[in-house]
Write an enzyme that holds these catalytic residues in place. Structure first.
Site, short mmCIF file in Angstrom:
data_model
loop_
_atom_site.label_atom_id
_atom_site.label_comp_id
_atom_site.label_asym_id
_atom_site.label_seq_id
_atom_site.Cartn_x
_atom_site.Cartn_y
_atom_site.Cartn_z
N CYS A 55 -8.82 26.05 -34.67
CA CYS A 55 -9.42 25.73 -35.96
C CYS A 55 -8.56 26.22 -37.12
O CYS A 55 -7.94 27.27 -37.04
CB CYS A 55 -10.79 26.37 -36.09
SG CYS A 55 -11.84 26.09 -34.68
N ARG B 59 -2.27 22.83 -36.08
CA ARG B 59 -2.90 23.74 -35.12
C ARG B 59 -3.73 22.98 -34.09
O ARG B 59 -4.10 23.55 -33.07
CB ARG B 59 -3.81 24.72 -35.88
CG ARG B 59 -3.05 25.62 -36.83
CD ARG B 59 -3.98 26.38 -37.72
NE ARG B 59 -4.70 27.41 -37.03
CZ ARG B 59 -4.36 28.70 -37.00
NH1 ARG B 59 -3.28 29.09 -37.63
NH2 ARG B 59 -5.08 29.58 -36.36
N TRP C 82 -11.63 22.72 -33.65
CA TRP C 82 -11.22 22.37 -32.29
C TRP C 82 -12.42 22.72 -31.42
O TRP C 82 -12.76 23.89 -31.25
CB TRP C 82 -9.98 23.18 -31.91
CG TRP C 82 -9.31 22.79 -30.64
CD1 TRP C 82 -8.44 21.75 -30.45
CD2 TRP C 82 -9.42 23.43 -29.36
NE1 TRP C 82 -8.01 21.72 -29.15
CE2 TRP C 82 -8.59 22.74 -28.46
CE3 TRP C 82 -10.14 24.54 -28.90
CZ2 TRP C 82 -8.46 23.10 -27.13
CZ3 TRP C 82 -10.00 24.89 -27.56
CH2 TRP C 82 -9.17 24.18 -26.70
N ASN D 5 -13.75 30.33 -37.03
CA ASN D 5 -12.77 30.12 -35.97
C ASN D 5 -13.05 31.20 -34.93
O ASN D 5 -13.27 32.35 -35.29
CB ASN D 5 -11.35 30.28 -36.54
CG ASN D 5 -10.29 30.03 -35.50
OD1 ASN D 5 -10.59 29.50 -34.43
ND2 ASN D 5 -9.06 30.38 -35.80
N GLY D 6 -13.05 30.84 -33.65
CA GLY D 6 -13.29 31.83 -32.60
C GLY D 6 -14.53 31.47 -31.79
O GLY D 6 -14.98 30.33 -31.79
N GLU E 192 10.13 24.60 -18.01
CA GLU E 192 9.93 24.30 -19.43
C GLU E 192 10.07 22.80 -19.68
O GLU E 192 9.29 22.21 -20.45
CB GLU E 192 10.93 25.12 -20.26
CG GLU E 192 10.93 24.84 -21.75
CD GLU E 192 9.60 25.09 -22.46
OE1 GLU E 192 8.67 25.63 -21.85
OE2 GLU E 192 9.50 24.71 -23.64
N LYS F 54 7.05 20.52 -21.25
CA LYS F 54 7.24 19.71 -22.46
C LYS F 54 6.83 18.27 -22.19
O LYS F 54 6.15 17.64 -22.99
CB LYS F 54 8.70 19.70 -22.86
CG LYS F 54 9.35 20.57 -23.83
CD LYS F 54 8.79 21.11 -25.05
CE LYS F 54 7.58 21.94 -24.92
NZ LYS F 54 7.75 23.34 -25.14
N GLU G 52 3.01 17.86 -21.88
CA GLU G 52 2.34 17.97 -23.19
C GLU G 52 2.49 16.71 -24.02
O GLU G 52 1.56 16.28 -24.67
CB GLU G 52 2.98 19.12 -24.01
CG GLU G 52 2.61 20.50 -23.57
CD GLU G 52 3.15 21.53 -24.56
OE1 GLU G 52 4.37 21.72 -24.60
OE2 GLU G 52 2.35 22.12 -25.29
N HIS H 18 10.91 22.27 1.31
CA HIS H 18 9.71 22.90 1.88
C HIS H 18 8.44 22.14 1.49
O HIS H 18 7.35 22.66 1.65
CB HIS H 18 9.63 24.37 1.43
CG HIS H 18 10.82 25.17 1.88
ND1 HIS H 18 11.02 25.52 3.20
CD2 HIS H 18 11.88 25.66 1.20
CE1 HIS H 18 12.16 26.19 3.31
NE2 HIS H 18 12.69 26.28 2.11
N LYS I 182 -2.11 24.44 -31.43
CA LYS I 182 -0.88 25.22 -31.61
C LYS I 182 -1.10 26.70 -31.32
O LYS I 182 -0.30 27.34 -30.66
CB LYS I 182 -0.38 25.05 -33.06
CG LYS I 182 0.91 25.79 -33.35
CD LYS I 182 2.06 25.19 -32.59
CE LYS I 182 3.38 25.93 -32.80
NZ LYS I 182 4.35 25.56 -31.76
O1 M6R Z 1 1.94 31.31 -29.74
P1 M6R Z 1 2.32 31.59 -28.31
O2 M6R Z 1 3.78 31.62 -28.11
O3 M6R Z 1 1.65 32.81 -27.77
O4 M6R Z 1 1.77 30.35 -27.49
C1 M6R Z 1 1.85 30.31 -26.09
C2 M6R Z 1 1.58 28.93 -25.55
O5 M6R Z 1 0.29 28.52 -25.90
C3 M6R Z 1 2.60 27.90 -26.09
O6 M6R Z 1 3.90 28.26 -25.77
C4 M6R Z 1 2.30 26.51 -25.51
O7 M6R Z 1 2.54 26.48 -24.13
C5 M6R Z 1 3.14 25.45 -26.24
N1 M6R Z 1 2.31 24.38 -26.67
C6 M6R Z 1 4.22 24.90 -25.41
O8 M6R Z 1 4.92 23.85 -26.02
#
Ligand code: M6R
Length: 606
Positions: free
Chosen positions: A2, A27, A76, A102-103, A481, A485, A488, A504, A601
């Site tokens: 949020c 966010r 959110w 938020n929370g 990674e 990516k 996502e 394996h 985010k």
């Molecule tokens: O703000 P942070 O680095 O703690 O966030 C951790 C993950 O939520 C963040 O890296 C997430 O995996 C990204 N969306 C990856 O692209």
């Protein structure tokens, strides 16, 4: 997650509130709303809509009141779906008190039952609505003092929250509070701001105030009063925001993600500046490195992958055991931690709840905490013994790119620092690594200059159902990674594997035309030979292999050439083509690049 904005001041409130919400869109959210004060004692003006901010803006075309104070929210969804009714702000039954949150309020079920018994009528399914009714009662008990009511209510709440409230009896005041969730004050001239992130008000002021845990703030256009929950007035800790509004704008790029990919050379340079010859002064005063016998890295998502690369550098150069753990899993296995453990939380936002809770567990058990973070003044560095700030600048796209590159740099710097003070590496080695690190910005630039053919190649795989990523040693976390990516952004099945693990089981996934991306180390090394064999294995079963390497890798179907570097540093270069693949695939599949579905985010819930 949020986004929260509040404005009170000399100007009309609607524009800065909407602009703030726009700047917080990154966010991630699924509904939006605003509340404005109209006149003393009159009902508040409120609009809220499910979906993107544009839906809310359409409803504003019929006119809004001339108001100088208001709050705005992007939600959110957690408790209750993303509907107009569940969107924030929530109102008391008189329509004069509005609240955004938020929370998560953990005790909302019991609060709601009690409030309904007292006659309050609820409209939404949210946990938040309980708080507005509670605040309404508390305000009456405190003879209209909203800040005093907020203090009382916060003491009754369990969970995490940033709260902002306005009441029409004090139309130029906004009262905020925070626990385990960010809230910053923007200090203006004849106007003041509250927001979950400085990006919301950076176009208006670069002066900001930090708020601590369980603090309540009451702002008007000319005054800011911060208190603890007992009502004691607290001093202000003002700081200057080091970047300007243009850093949080697209600046001619089609997407924030693309801009951030291209900002990597500068971000790496900024993170390296002044640190190549030691981290001493920055971190040593609060950490007793002589005492450490183990390092534990805790992080989530992309930051976790940076930690996995960090393990190689810190273990080898620092001569010390390193564990890397998903922050969300860490405290639940009740790991053994004591004053000899150095815990390194890595977080771009500094607000990730999983990482924060894992770090608190470690601290409570005596660990020394040295965080790596990109966001000044956020909760994780504030609660750490020392912090190494990555200087990536604001990262707006949900998919992390430049933050990852700078987290890798932080890992290398920590590895070298530990090696230096533990005497496990020579000064010659440090000087050699400093040269390799210094050369990275220009090498990333070189990779960026040559990615155009890769974008074209990526589009050929737009209809593939799956893409696999292979690597060994530091190439393995890079593969993870790359897969994250792609998931996502492309909403496509993607997995990263250690090259040696294929046989394996995972090799059964390979079919005619399956795209496989392989990280290949420098020619002539043992691992390069092993990886080349793994490429042969998948190719023999029909895979189309894209190798990322500094040599021509004859076995591959396509090779993306990257410059040579020290083997441990290769992820900084090889991740760039992986980011480009994910970006291009998102576009080819018509997805939202900067705000992929279901993602936020800054993940401020566990
Ligand atoms: O703000 P942070 O680095 O703690 O966030 C951790 C993950 O939520 C963040 O890296 C997430 O995996 C990204 N969306 C990856 O692209």
């Amino acid at each position: 997650m949020c986004g929260i904005v509040g404005y009170t001041g000399k100007n009309s409130a609607l524009a800065p509130v909407l602009e703030g919400l726009r700047r917080l869109e990154y966010r991630g959210y699924d509904s939006a709303g605003i509340a404005l004060t109209v006149a003393v004692g009159q009902q508040l003006w409120v609009e809220k809509r499910a979906g993107k901010l544009g839906n809310l803006e359409e409803t504003l075309e019929d006119g809004t009141p001339d108001s100088h104070s208001g709050i705005g929210h992007t939600r959110w969804a957690t408790h209750g779906g993303p509907t107009d009714t569940n969107a924030h702000p929530h109102l008391d039954n008189e329509g004069k008190l509005a609240l955004i949150h938020n929370g998560i309020i953990e005790n909302y079920v019991e609060l709601r039952a009690e409030l309904e018994r007292r006659g309050h009528i609820f409209k939404s399914e949210t946990d938040t609505e309980s708080v507005v009714h509670l605040l309404s009662d508390a305000r009456k008990a405190h003879h209209g003092d909203l800040a005093a009511a907020m203090r009382e209510v916060c003491a009754e709440l369990r969970g995490s929250f940033t709260l902002l409230a306005i009441h029409s009896d004090q139309p130029d005041h906004i009262v905020g509070a925070r626990r385990n969730s960010p809230l910053v004050v923007g200090v203006g001239n004849g106007e003041n701001f509250l927001a979950s992130d400085v990006a919301a008000f950076i176009a208006h002021t670069k002066r900001a105030l930090e708020l601590g845990q369980d603090e309540v703030v009451d702002i008007s256009p000319t005054e800011i009063i911060i208190t603890d929950l007992q009502g004691n007035v607290l001093p202000h800790h003002e700081y200057e925001i080091s970047w300007d509004a243009s850093a949080a704008e697209r600046g001619g790029y089609a997407h924030f993600m693309l801009k951030e990919i291209y900002e990597q050379p500068k971000a790496i340079l900024d993170t390296l500046i002044g640190r190549l010859h030691g981290l001493g002064a920055e971190i040593s005063q609060n950490i007793d490195f002589g005492k450490i016998d183990k390092v534990v890295i805790i992080a989530c998502g992309t930051a976790f992958h940076a930690g996995l690369v960090g393990k190689y550098a810190i273990e080898q150069w620092g001569g010390i055991s390193v564990e890397v753990e998903y922050a969300s899993e860490y405290r639940y296995r009740e790991p053994r931690v004591d004053g000899h453990t150095l815990v390194i939380p890595i977080s771009q936002s500094g607000e990730t709840m999983d990482t924060l809770m894992a770090m608190r567990y470690a601290k409570e058990n005596g660990a020394q905490v040295f965080s790596v973070c990109n966001t000044n003044g956020s909760t994780i560095p504030r609660e750490s013994d020392a912090v190494l700030y990555t200087h990536a600048g604001p990262e707006i796209a949900v998919a992390s790119t430049k933050a990852f590159a700078t987290q890798l740099i932080a890992m290398y710097l920590i590895g070298l620092h530990l090696g230096q003070i533990r005497g496990t590496i020579t000064s010659e080695f440090i000087a050699e690594m400093a040269e390799h690190l210094e050369a990275l910005p220009a090498k990333v630039e070189q990779v960026l200059e040559t990615v155009e053919p890769l974008r074209e190649l990526t589009r050929q795989f737009k209809d593939s159902s799956s893409m696999l990523f292979l690597g060994r040693h530091v190439g393995y976390p890079t593969a993870l990674e790359g897969a994250l990516k792609l998931k996502e952004l492309a909403y496509m099945h993607a997995e990263g594997f250690p090259g040696g693990e294929l046989k394996h089981g995972p090799i059964a996934l390979i079919d005619q035309g399956t795209p496989v991306v392989a990280m290949i180390p420098a020619e002539g090394s043992l691992l390069a030979e092993k990886m080349a064999s793994n490429v042969q294995e998948v190719k023999a079963r029909g895979a189309v292999v894209i190798a990322i390497s500094d040599w021509h890798v004859p076995a591959a179907s396509h090779v993306v050439r990257i410059p040579s570097t020290h083997p441990f540093l290769q992820p900084v270069l090889s991740v760039v083509p992986l980011q480009v693949i994910a970006y291009e695939m998102a576009i080819a599949r018509g997805n939202d690049v900067d705000q992929p579905r279901n993602l936020a985010k800054s993940v401020t819930v566990e």
